[in-house]
Design an enzyme around this catalytic site. Structure first.
Site, PDB file in Angstrom:
ATOM      1  N   HIS A 160       0.838  -1.194   0.000  1.00  0.00           N
ATOM      2  CA  HIS A 160       0.000   0.000   0.000  1.00  0.00           C
ATOM      3  C   HIS A 160       0.873   1.245   0.000  1.00  0.00           C
ATOM      4  O   HIS A 160       1.900   1.313   0.679  1.00  0.00           O
ATOM      5  CB  HIS A 160      -0.931   0.014   1.216  1.00  0.00           C
ATOM      6  CG  HIS A 160      -2.062   0.969   1.064  1.00  0.00           C
ATOM      7  ND1 HIS A 160      -2.029   2.243   1.575  1.00  0.00           N
ATOM      8  CD2 HIS A 160      -3.268   0.847   0.421  1.00  0.00           C
ATOM      9  CE1 HIS A 160      -3.155   2.860   1.277  1.00  0.00           C
ATOM     10  NE2 HIS A 160      -3.924   2.041   0.577  1.00  0.00           N
ATOM     11  N   HIS A 161       0.448   2.254  -0.787  1.00  0.00           N
ATOM     12  CA  HIS A 161       1.268   3.454  -0.976  1.00  0.00           C
ATOM     13  C   HIS A 161       1.465   4.240   0.319  1.00  0.00           C
ATOM     14  O   HIS A 161       2.387   5.053   0.428  1.00  0.00           O
ATOM     15  CB  HIS A 161       0.631   4.357  -2.039  1.00  0.00           C
ATOM     16  CG  HIS A 161       1.624   5.125  -2.844  1.00  0.00           C
ATOM     17  ND1 HIS A 161       2.760   5.682  -2.311  1.00  0.00           N
ATOM     18  CD2 HIS A 161       1.665   5.427  -4.173  1.00  0.00           C
ATOM     19  CE1 HIS A 161       3.441   6.313  -3.246  1.00  0.00           C
ATOM     20  NE2 HIS A 161       2.804   6.162  -4.384  1.00  0.00           N
ATOM     21  N   SER A 162       0.615   4.018   1.309  1.00  0.00           N
ATOM     22  CA  SER A 162       0.770   4.741   2.578  1.00  0.00           C
ATOM     23  C   SER A 162       2.027   4.313   3.320  1.00  0.00           C
ATOM     24  O   SER A 162       2.491   5.013   4.223  1.00  0.00           O
ATOM     25  CB  SER A 162      -0.461   4.518   3.474  1.00  0.00           C
ATOM     26  OG  SER A 162      -0.620   3.144   3.781  1.00  0.00           O
TER      27      SER A 162
END
Length: 505
Positions: A160-162
């Site tokens: 996930h990009h977070s």
């Protein structure tokens, strides 16, 4: 598959109650940029497709991950909501059950009907229909022991990009690899040589040197003002031209097809050396050329073909087509520092500090193939002489502070939906590497969940360059045709260099 859930508009945070002081001390709030990637219209996942020259042993992968990747706090932490801090999200360390993160599908290769490449391609496309389970750390690894045309097996890392920006995540992945010729050494990543755009300005002395510096500062100041105004105009009303590759509203929720093509890195270096440019200049020039040819064909569909020359073609005049570059302003962490962090428990800087850069593409056919490269270099040199990323990051931070995450998300979403595509060029290892003892045939990074219908990534590895497309097939139904146009554009540019004797061995 247990570790996959069907995609939802956004990730639902876990509610937690206050913990003991010792546990709380180990917790850290998510950065504003990380929180942004949990908004419904920004649920972005980074993927890295890795071809292996040997069959993958899942047990070896699990044993190695425990001593490397799981030591990184982001890969062994949950993202939860704190009830006492107005819904603030924070990282909370947890025990990781690798059996819930490592996915090994049982595949009967004899029943693939002679198209294992298509099976792998469809498998990854189906992943883009899903989102990661928020009850576990937000990553998984899919191991496909399927022999394809260019690998004995394929691994797909999904993150996930977070957890971090794309460049940092790929760097972390490379920090988990070692040179096949020297198993105790990490890969060698070429450094970027930083030179002034017009170095001749700084070789003068005395009064002229003073004027040169003043002029350089004035250009930097002016370019930054223009770029910030363009950023604000794009936020409010300025849109790219409607073309066959520009995504429609809601494109971020559509599945993505990932296709790639491997070309010779030596061909790009030949052009780079002959024209005294950078690999990034050449990659951008090839992309402009390929997109121009592709769009000329798409605009001519169902109409009388006007030709494929600079004066006679199907392209509308003055097409505005821009790429949104998400630039992490945090100083990059080298793979050596990341490797030390995992092996020796040292500290390494990490996190998303995202600024925007709007990169214009010149869409037009050129009779001289080298004009594509010259125009690309002029564009990149102009963008280097601007502080656009810093100021757009500051604007986003101010919007978040005064108006909240919803408004900040809306601004970021409008910027991306009012532009056309994403583009990146990542530098990879110079020598052959192995992922936990499995020799790597290629590396193809990309992402899904972004509002753009098209993302183009260039990734170098040894003497190869892999061009990766992430496409929304409702807008780009023929991604292999676009790959053909990009590959043919590189050939035409290289041939032009050779035919004119611009390159000397």
């Amino acid at each position: 598959m247990e570790s996959i859930r069907w995609r939802k508009p956004s990730l639902k945070p876990i509610q937690t109650k206050p913990k003991l002081a010792m546990e709380a001390a180990e917790e850290e709030l998510l950065s504003p940029s990380a929180r942004l990637f949990h908004e419904p219209n920004f649920n972005v996942h980074v993927i890295a497709i890795m071809g292996s020259k040997s069959r993958i042993n899942p047990q070896v992968i699990k044993e190695k991950l425990v001593h490397t990747l799981l030591k990184h706090p982001r890969f062994s932490s949950l993202q939860v909501v704190d009830e006492k801090k107005n819904g603030e999200m924070k990282w909370v360390r947890t025990m990781v059950d690798l059996d819930k993160h490592i996915v090994v599908p049982q595949v009967d290769e004899q029943n693939l009907q002679g198209s294992p490449d298509k099976f792998v391609e469809n498998y990854i496309q189906n992943l883009s229909k899903t989102t990661l389970d928020k009850s576990k750390p937000l990553w998984d690894l899919h191991l496909l022991n399927v022999k394809t045309s260019d690998a004995e097996a394929v691994a797909v890392f999904r993150i996930h990009h977070s957890l971090g920006d794309g460049t940092s995540l790929i760097s972390l992945l490379l920090a988990c690899t070692r040179q096949t010729a020297h198993p105790d050494k990490i890969p060698t990543i070429p450094g970027n040589k930083k030179m002034p755009i017009n170095s001749s300005e700084y070789t003068t002395k005395g009064l002229w040197q003073y004027f040169a510096k003043v002029w350089s500062f004035m250009r930097l100041f002016w370019n930054t003002i223009v770029d910030v105004l363009m950023f604000m105009a794009t936020t409010m009303f300025l849109k790219d031209t409607s073309t066959p590759i520009k995504g429609k509203p809601g494109s971020e929720f559509n599945p993505r097809r990932f296709v790639y093509r491997t070309v010779s890195l030596d061909d790009l270096k030949l052009v780079k050396n002959a024209l005294n440019m950078t690999i990034n200049d050449v990659a951008l020039g090839v992309t402009q050329a390929g997109l121009s040819v592709y769009l000329n064909r798409r605009f001519g569909e169902g109409k009388k073909n006007k030709g494929v020359t600079e004066k006679n073609n199907n392209l509308p005049k003055n097409i505005r087509l821009r790429s949104t570059l998400l630039v992490n302003l945090r100083p990059s962490t080298g793979i050596q520092a990341l490797a030390d962090m995992m092996e020796k428990d040292t500290e390494a800087k990490w996190g998303n500090w995202i600024g925007f850069v709007l990169l214009p593409f010149k869409i037009a056919l050129r009779d001289d193939p080298l004009d594509y490269i010259r125009e690309a270099k002029a564009t990149i040199d102009r963008k280097k002489n601007s502080l656009e990323a810093i100021y757009t990051f500051s604007i986003s931070e101010l919007a978040l502070r005064f108006f909240g995450i919803k408004t900040s998300s809306s601004i970021s979403h409008r910027i991306i939906t009012n532009t056309t595509m994403c583009f990146s060029n990542l530098v990879g290892p110079q020598e052959e590497i192995g992922f936990y003892g499995h020799p790597m045939a290629y590396l193809a990074p990309s992402s899904y969940g972004q509002p753009h219908a098209l993302m183009i990534n260039f990734q170098s590895y040894t003497n190869k360059m892999t061009i990766v497309l992430s496409v929304d097939e409702s807008m780009i139904p023929d991604p292999y045709q676009l790959l053909d146009d990009l590959e043919q554009s590189l050939k035409l540019i290289k041939d032009a260099v050779v035919e004119r004797g611009l390159y000397h061995k």
